[in-house]
Design an enzyme around this catalytic site. Sequence first.
Site: not given
Ligand code: DGL
Length: 274
Positions: A16-17, A48-49, A79-81, A158, A190-192
């Site tokens: 993940d990012s 990463y987003g 990571c979704n991105t 976060e 998104c992971t969060h």
């Molecule tokens: N992990 C990223 C996602 O799921 C979110 C955080 C980022 O922007 O890196 O898209």
Amino acid sequence: MRSRPVQTRPAIGVFDSGTGGLTLVREIMRQLPDEPVIYFGDTARVPYGSKSPETVIRFSLEDAAFLLGKGIRLLVAACNTASSVSMPALREYSSVPVVGVIEPGAMAAAKATRTGIVGVIGTNGTISSGAYQKALRDAGGIKAVIAQPCPLLVPLVEEGWLDHRITVEIVEEYMAPLIRERIDTLVLGCTHYPLLKSVFSQVMGPGVTLVDSAESTVSAVREILGAAGGAGGAEAPPEHAFYVSDIPLKFQEIAQRFLGRSIPLVTQVEVGDA
Ligand code: DGL
């Protein structure tokens, strides 16, 4: 005295990012409690987003290279991105099967919707890639996809502002167009966002089903491992390993929130040009 468990099976590699991918690790621990996990969070280069697809693909390949070097049996792009832009490159590069979060999330949403009007939310990168929108249309039975980037939500999570009034107000603002279009299913892309489930439920009401793509992704992982004859049945509890590219202490602190348990050891490593 209890002896240290002997690690016999290769781990599932998850990248993940940063910390967010731990929501997926939490799901692995719940659905596949015998499977060891090696996690890499690219905390030196997060987020990463907000980065270009080219940069995210490059980072994803470097993250994958690190995990493949650890002898993993399966690679998960939590990571979704990263999943939204890197899957073709990762599949071409990886010597083990690769699972992303987009397709499983879209399939789960297609199953859940009754009206065929589905919302999807994510980072700017995820939404502008169009990957969820395409996967949802490909899944069939979907009449309309309403996509909404929600870039302010990652920092709020976060910060630990999970039910803060400001977070509720921002979610209300982001959700307004989706409510207007009468979606009945919302993909948390998104992971969060799984950490904000109760805020989303409160704002969207009981008529909207929330789809957690981490949950559906781990079901897909379970199927792959099951098909390979390798899921479950370990004699000793698995040993997990956590790596980051910057500030392991901060990761350890935030990890508790994402994972629901503490992490004893986090190792800092250098990946790519970071
Ligand atoms: N992990 C990223 C996602 O799921 C979110 C955080 C980022 O922007 O890196 O898209």
